[in-house]
Design an enzyme around this catalytic site. Sequence first.
Site, PDB file in Angstrom:
ATOM      1  N   GLU A 179     -10.019   3.335   7.521  1.00  0.00           N
ATOM      2  CA  GLU A 179     -10.574   3.792   6.230  1.00  0.00           C
ATOM      3  C   GLU A 179     -12.100   3.668   6.214  1.00  0.00           C
ATOM      4  O   GLU A 179     -12.797   4.524   5.674  1.00  0.00           O
ATOM      5  CB  GLU A 179      -9.923   3.007   5.086  1.00  0.00           C
ATOM      6  CG  GLU A 179      -8.457   3.414   4.897  1.00  0.00           C
ATOM      7  CD  GLU A 179      -7.715   2.586   3.867  1.00  0.00           C
ATOM      8  OE1 GLU A 179      -7.351   3.125   2.830  1.00  0.00           O
ATOM      9  OE2 GLU A 179      -7.497   1.388   4.112  1.00  0.00           O
TER      10      GLU A 179
ATOM     11  N   GLU B  77      -0.130   0.672   6.411  1.00  0.00           N
ATOM     12  CA  GLU B  77       0.036  -0.213   5.245  1.00  0.00           C
ATOM     13  C   GLU B  77       1.435  -0.207   4.643  1.00  0.00           C
ATOM     14  O   GLU B  77       1.872  -1.209   4.079  1.00  0.00           O
ATOM     15  CB  GLU B  77      -0.976   0.153   4.143  1.00  0.00           C
ATOM     16  CG  GLU B  77      -2.385  -0.299   4.418  1.00  0.00           C
ATOM     17  CD  GLU B  77      -3.197   0.717   5.218  1.00  0.00           C
ATOM     18  OE1 GLU B  77      -4.414   0.579   5.255  1.00  0.00           O
ATOM     19  OE2 GLU B  77      -2.598   1.647   5.808  1.00  0.00           O
TER      20      GLU B  77
END
Length: 723
Positions: free
Chosen positions: A117, A137
């Site tokens: 990210e 995640e």
Amino acid sequence: MGSKGRTAMEVGPDGVALITIINPPVNSLSIDVLQSIKANYEEALQRNDVKAIVITGSKGKFSGGFDITNIEGIQMGKGAQPKKGYISVEIITDLLEGARKPSVAAVDGLALGGGLEIAMACHARISTSSAQLGLPELQLGIIPGFGGTQRLPRLVGLTKALEMILLSKPIKGEEAHNLGLVDELAPPDKLVNTARRWALDIAEFRKPWVASLYKSDKLEPLGEAKQILKFARVQAQKQAANLQHPLVCIDVIEEGIVSGPRAGLWKEADAFQQLLFSDTAKSLVHIFFAQRATSKVPGITDLGLMPRKIHKVAIIGGGLMGSGIATALILSGYPVLVKEVNAQFLQAGMDRVKANLQSRVKKGKMTQEKFERTFSLIKGVLDYESFRDVDMVIEAVIEKVSLKQQIFADLEKYCPPHCVLATNTSTIDLNLIGQQTNSRERIVGAHFFSPAHIMPLLEIVRAERTSPQVIVDLMDVGKKIRKTPIVVGNCTGFAVNRMFFPYTQSALLLVDHGLDVYQIDRAITKFGMPMGPFRLVDLVGFEVAVATGIQYLENFPERVYKSMLIPIMAEDKRAGEKTKKGFYIYDDKRKARPDPAIKKYIEKSQSMAGINLDPKLMKLSDKDIIEMVFFPVVNEACRVLAEGIAVKASDLDIASVMGMGFPPYRGGVVFWADSFGAKYICSRLAEWSRTYGGFFKPCAYLEERAAGGLSLSAPLQQARPRM
């Protein structure tokens, strides 16, 4: 949360500020690291000698993502949660991506979760071809929380982004480059310099300055995007009907496409905060740490022992288990001998190994060349002559005490004195197996689960005299063949099978009292088990079910429920899946169908037991079925802990998930039980015990915890009620 990790900034004569993430082993993004990145960026933006920024990770790893100990700390209230949007909007979007100086990510090793990210918020990404990039995640019950739900679809397109996020599927640098997630590939030794040049090219307008958040050329038109998202929702519900977070993730992605990326970021921040405290996230984070804790065994791994090098392994028995174990070993590069009693059995064993490997080739997981290289590591033998230089033997013959005793007496004669002597028995006492040898310190249980080359658990059983060195050696081999080893004590059924023997027994008791077989299986699979107790009995076979039932009856007579249902069915040539008839009937593709014909066997079993049907039981809700099937499992897990068979409760959680398919999003048997509390479980068992007999009687450990208001997983020394 205590200081953990940092970054270092160095400005070169070329005007590029190199920011390096330093938080070994995988440069995870603790709160400290993120604050340090923020401070470095702010300084770089203020300095006149800085034209551009490159961010990388130390020791060949970009970043493994947000520090999971931080997540656990926030869940347990031990650390402050950053305010909503602080990391994803303020730091990553407004500071990094919105900076007036360009930044480039130099990615090597891995860029996972928050690591990717951050890289996506940079204005370009340079990667090595072998680096792994992904957003895993969802495996922790949360969603990407640093803008990944918004940037990934804009960089690789919606379909690929959904696949990577929903399946937690990382990709290699080479594929990332083809998709446009990475702008250029470079070898590790040229990575940072390539990134520096690229950053200066952006600063000097020779290369485009791209803010990923506002890219739209890879996004499908709105109507098409909505169809893709709708299909993803259907698939997510089909794959995991009990899980909400994949659907929440799809909603967050959709918000960014429909209402714009900034709106998507705020919805992501909201969803991330809520999901962080969900039961699913707490359970999956618990499993994450429990799996890592299996490698710490008091009195074994704290003695400073190093595993000895295992060069060659021999397997005795080429049946289903032996061939599966041999497959697992050769897949990890171990040379293996397989011994059988005759040429016909040996050929059958070698063919099984070959079929296991060929199935990988068919699925595209292995090349033909790799298949040939791997299969060349195995050799079949009919005697012990070539055992003189093996370092480990794993016996995997039928469960017959006298046969195993003879094998171990022979092994002592032929194997070198350092050789580890392991048995794959699933029920027989190890002390009994080694009775006729003088090498009891070398004898250890290596209990694999079927199919052995696929199931991830290895139960390592230590007998009274097993040496710590032997256990350390076997743990090392277990990890190298990609198993999670748990070390347990020696008793009938060890930890996993013993803990789960009441699973089928409680189901049989319920059927004898009038509950429908298929209603039980449906409730249990809806709960998240891969199959219900009756489908499981069909799979393992009635013969095995009866044999293990006898073992438990001999060892725990006071708490075994004696149902005649399986023996009655076995008498009528029903043996489970292998005869195409058990509790279900099977077609040629092994598809199971309920069979109304089993009613007559159930009626016979009920009449032999002299049981009057219980109308109350026939109306049981799914919740009650789950409790009546699993609370006896919890009760047995408590006995396993009380007797010291398992070192810690979290080992039993891993055992239940990896050995029996207990849903990981429920955190394992003991963790799940703690969500009810010992008091509730104890009172339910006591109530059923009064109605249905001693099978349900709560054990002393459970009663003690209930009385003291303690959790089942608290360490033993805390178990005594406070006076």
